[in-house]
Design a protein around this motif. Structure first.
Motif, PDB file in Angstrom:
ATOM      1  N   CYS A 107       0.648  -6.175  -6.529  1.00  0.00           N
ATOM      2  CA  CYS A 107       0.024  -4.927  -6.111  1.00  0.00           C
ATOM      3  C   CYS A 107      -1.460  -4.979  -6.486  1.00  0.00           C
ATOM      4  CB  CYS A 107       0.678  -3.720  -6.787  1.00  0.00           C
ATOM      5  SG  CYS A 107       2.387  -3.410  -6.305  1.00  0.00           S
ATOM      6  N   VAL A 113      -0.825   4.115  -5.985  1.00  0.00           N
ATOM      7  CA  VAL A 113       0.348   3.701  -5.218  1.00  0.00           C
ATOM      8  C   VAL A 113       0.134   3.970  -3.735  1.00  0.00           C
ATOM      9  CG1 VAL A 113       2.767   4.279  -4.755  1.00  0.00           C
ATOM     10  CG2 VAL A 113       1.999   3.925  -7.107  1.00  0.00           C
ATOM     11  N   GLU A 114      -0.366   5.153  -3.406  1.00  0.00           N
ATOM     12  CA  GLU A 114      -0.557   5.481  -1.993  1.00  0.00           C
ATOM     13  C   GLU A 114      -1.630   4.605  -1.359  1.00  0.00           C
ATOM     14  OE1 GLU A 114      -1.789   9.480   0.335  1.00  0.00           O
ATOM     15  OE2 GLU A 114       0.239   9.414  -0.516  1.00  0.00           O
ATOM     16  N   ASN A 116      -2.289   1.580  -2.185  1.00  0.00           N
ATOM     17  CA  ASN A 116      -1.620   0.298  -1.970  1.00  0.00           C
ATOM     18  C   ASN A 116      -0.809   0.318  -0.684  1.00  0.00           C
ATOM     19  OD1 ASN A 116      -1.368  -2.119  -4.096  1.00  0.00           O
ATOM     20  ND2 ASN A 116      -1.940  -0.256  -5.205  1.00  0.00           N
ATOM     21  N   LEU A 117      -0.052   1.373  -0.490  1.00  0.00           N
ATOM     22  CA  LEU A 117       0.771   1.477   0.711  1.00  0.00           C
ATOM     23  C   LEU A 117      -0.092   1.459   1.969  1.00  0.00           C
ATOM     24  CD1 LEU A 117       3.367   4.184  -0.423  1.00  0.00           C
ATOM     25  CD2 LEU A 117       3.706   1.709  -0.289  1.00  0.00           C
ATOM     26  N   LEU A 145       8.172   6.550  -5.270  1.00  0.00           N
ATOM     27  CA  LEU A 145       6.777   6.270  -4.937  1.00  0.00           C
ATOM     28  C   LEU A 145       6.030   7.559  -4.596  1.00  0.00           C
ATOM     29  CD1 LEU A 145       6.958   2.999  -2.787  1.00  0.00           C
ATOM     30  CD2 LEU A 145       6.589   3.250  -5.252  1.00  0.00           C
ATOM     31  N   ARG A 149       2.559   8.718  -6.337  1.00  0.00           N
ATOM     32  CA  ARG A 149       1.606   8.352  -5.299  1.00  0.00           C
ATOM     33  C   ARG A 149       0.157   8.333  -5.788  1.00  0.00           C
ATOM     34  NH1 ARG A 149       2.900  12.888  -0.969  1.00  0.00           N
ATOM     35  NH2 ARG A 149       1.436  11.684   0.285  1.00  0.00           N
ATOM     36  N   ALA A 153      -1.394   1.713  -9.586  1.00  0.00           N
ATOM     37  CA  ALA A 153      -0.241   0.828  -9.448  1.00  0.00           C
ATOM     38  C   ALA A 153      -0.035  -0.045 -10.677  1.00  0.00           C
ATOM     39  CB  ALA A 153      -0.398  -0.040  -8.208  1.00  0.00           C
ATOM     40  N   GLU A 160       8.966   0.103  -9.837  1.00  0.00           N
ATOM     41  CA  GLU A 160       8.084   0.866  -8.956  1.00  0.00           C
ATOM     42  C   GLU A 160       7.112  -0.061  -8.227  1.00  0.00           C
ATOM     43  OE1 GLU A 160       8.190   4.934 -11.696  1.00  0.00           O
ATOM     44  OE2 GLU A 160       6.582   3.460 -11.916  1.00  0.00           O
ATOM     45  N   GLN A 161       6.651  -1.100  -8.904  1.00  0.00           N
ATOM     46  CA  GLN A 161       5.756  -2.057  -8.248  1.00  0.00           C
ATOM     47  C   GLN A 161       6.488  -2.839  -7.163  1.00  0.00           C
ATOM     48  OE1 GLN A 161       3.415  -4.457 -10.976  1.00  0.00           O
ATOM     49  NE2 GLN A 161       3.112  -2.720 -12.351  1.00  0.00           N
ATOM     50  N   CYS A 164       6.727  -0.577  -4.301  1.00  0.00           N
ATOM     51  CA  CYS A 164       5.405  -0.460  -3.684  1.00  0.00           C
ATOM     52  C   CYS A 164       5.115  -1.663  -2.797  1.00  0.00           C
ATOM     53  CB  CYS A 164       4.347  -0.317  -4.779  1.00  0.00           C
ATOM     54  SG  CYS A 164       2.676  -0.003  -4.166  1.00  0.00           S
ATOM     55  N   ARG A 168       4.573  -1.301   1.119  1.00  0.00           N
ATOM     56  CA  ARG A 168       3.322  -1.747   1.742  1.00  0.00           C
ATOM     57  C   ARG A 168       3.609  -2.640   2.939  1.00  0.00           C
ATOM     58  NH1 ARG A 168      -0.129  -4.691  -2.432  1.00  0.00           N
ATOM     59  NH2 ARG A 168       1.444  -6.299  -2.069  1.00  0.00           N
TER      60      ARG A 168
END
Length: 278
Positions: A107, A113-114, A116-117, A145, A149, A153, A160-161, A164, A168
Motif C-alpha cells: 500500500c 485508505v480511500e 489508496n483505493l 475499509l 477510509r 494506510a 486491513e492492508q 486495501c 484497489r
C-alpha cells in the motif's frame, strides 16, 4: 463490475493460457521449467506449493513484472484471450483487465485508505460517477475499509492492508485478478474472511482469480481448480474437490501424515504416474 457468468460459460471460455514457459533470472538462474496452466473465465484457480516453488514467478511472468527483477520468459508463451502478452507492459494488461495484487500487502503508506483505493482507478475514463459507485461497492465488500477510509494506510493492520490492496485492484474494474499469497501473515480468522470475500467477488461480480497460496487447505476449499508446483514444475493438477481427497495431497500438503511434509519426488509411485518427473 462485471456481470456474473454461468458455470457453463466459465468452462467454455479460457481467459488465460500459459504454455510450457521457462523463466530465467539474471540470465543464469532457471526458476520455472516448463509450466503450463489454463484459467477459465469466471473461475477461481489456485497455484499451490511451498516457498520457492515458483508461484510468484508464474504470476509475475503473466503480469510482465519480471523485467523489474532481471527475469525473463525464455521459452513458451502466455496468451490472454488468445492473444500473446509478451510485448505488453503491466499497464497495458491492466487496461485489458488483468491486474496483480502483490505479495506483502503493498500500500502507499503515506496515503489514506480511500486515497489508496482511488489510485486503482487512475486508468479509467468512464467518469467520476462510475468511480464513486465502484468505491461504494468496494466498501460494501470491505466494510472495515469504510470505517478506516481516512486513516493512513501505513497505520492500519495487516488484514486491513490486504483488504486495501484487493480493493484497489477492484477499482480498476478487472476481469482477472492475480492474487499472490493473500493469507501471508494473517490470523486464521482473517484468512477465512479474505477468502470468503474472494468467493463472493467471483460469484457475484464474475471476477476471475488466479491465486498463489501456500495455505493449501484453505485454497482448495475456495478454489475450483488447482495446480501444485514444486521446484518450478507443475507436479499435479485437477479439480479442487479431487485434489482435497487425493492421498498424496493429503499427506504432503494437508498435514495428514505422521511423517510430516515430503516432496512428491520422494514417492516412487508418483513418479510412475507422472513420467516427466523421472
Amino acid at each position: 463490475m462485471l456481470d456474473q457468468v454461468s458455470e457453463t460459460e466459465a468452462v467454455a471460455e479460457t481467459l488465460l493460457e500459459v504454455n510450457n514457459i521457462e523463466v530465467i533470472y539474471n540470465h543464469v538462474i532457471l526458476v520455472l521449467k516448463g509450466v503450463s496452466l489454463t484459467v477459465p473465465k469466471g473461475g477461481i484457480t489456485a497455484l499451490l506449493g511451498g516457498n520457492g516453488a515458483g508461484k510468484t514467478t508464474t504470476l509475475k511472468a503473466i503480469s510482465n513484472l519480471l523485467h523489474s527483477e532481471r527475469g525473463e520468459v525464455t521459452k513458451g508463451s502466455i496468451l490472454y484471450r488468445n492473444e500473446p502478452v509478451a510485448d505488453k507492459s503491466p499497464s497495458d494488461l491492466v487496461d485489458r483487465g488483468v491486474i496483480q495484487v502483490m505479495e506483502g500487502r503493498h500500500c502507499f503508506e503515506h496515503l489514506t485508505v480511500e486515497e489508496n483505493l482511488l489510485t486503482g482507478s487512475y486508468t479509467r475514463k468512464d467518469g467520476r460517477a462510475a468511480i464513486a459507485a465502484d468505491l461504494e461497492l468496494v466498501y460494501d465488500y470491505f466494510p472495515r475499509l469504510k470505517e478506516r477510509r481516512t486513516s493512513q494506510a501505513g497505520y492500519t493492520s495487516g488484514g486491513e492492508q490486504q483488504m486495501c490492496a484487493i480493493g484497489r485492484a477492484l477499482m480498476s474494474r478487472p476481469e482477472t485478478i492475480l492474487l499472490d499469497e493473500p493469507s501471508m501473515g494473517l490470523a486464521p480468522q482473517l484468512v477465512e474472511q479474505i477468502f470468503g470475500i474472494v468467493k463472493r467477488l467471483n460469484e457475484e461480480q464474475g471476477v476471475t482469480f488466479l491465486l498463489a497460496e501456500q495455505n493449501t487447505n484453505v485454497a482448495l476449499r475456495f478454489a475450483h481448480y488447482g495446480y501444485i508446483l514444486e521446484s518450478g514444475r507443475v507436479v499435479m493438477d485437477g479439480p479442487a474437490a479431487e485434489l482435497r481427497e487425493n492421498p498424496d495431497v493429503k499427506e504432503f500438503y494437508l498435514g495428514m501424515s505422521e511423517d510430516g511434509r515430503k516432496s512428491f519426488r520422494d514417492v516412487r509411485s508418483y513418479r510412475r504416474r507422472k513420467r516427466w518427473l523421472s
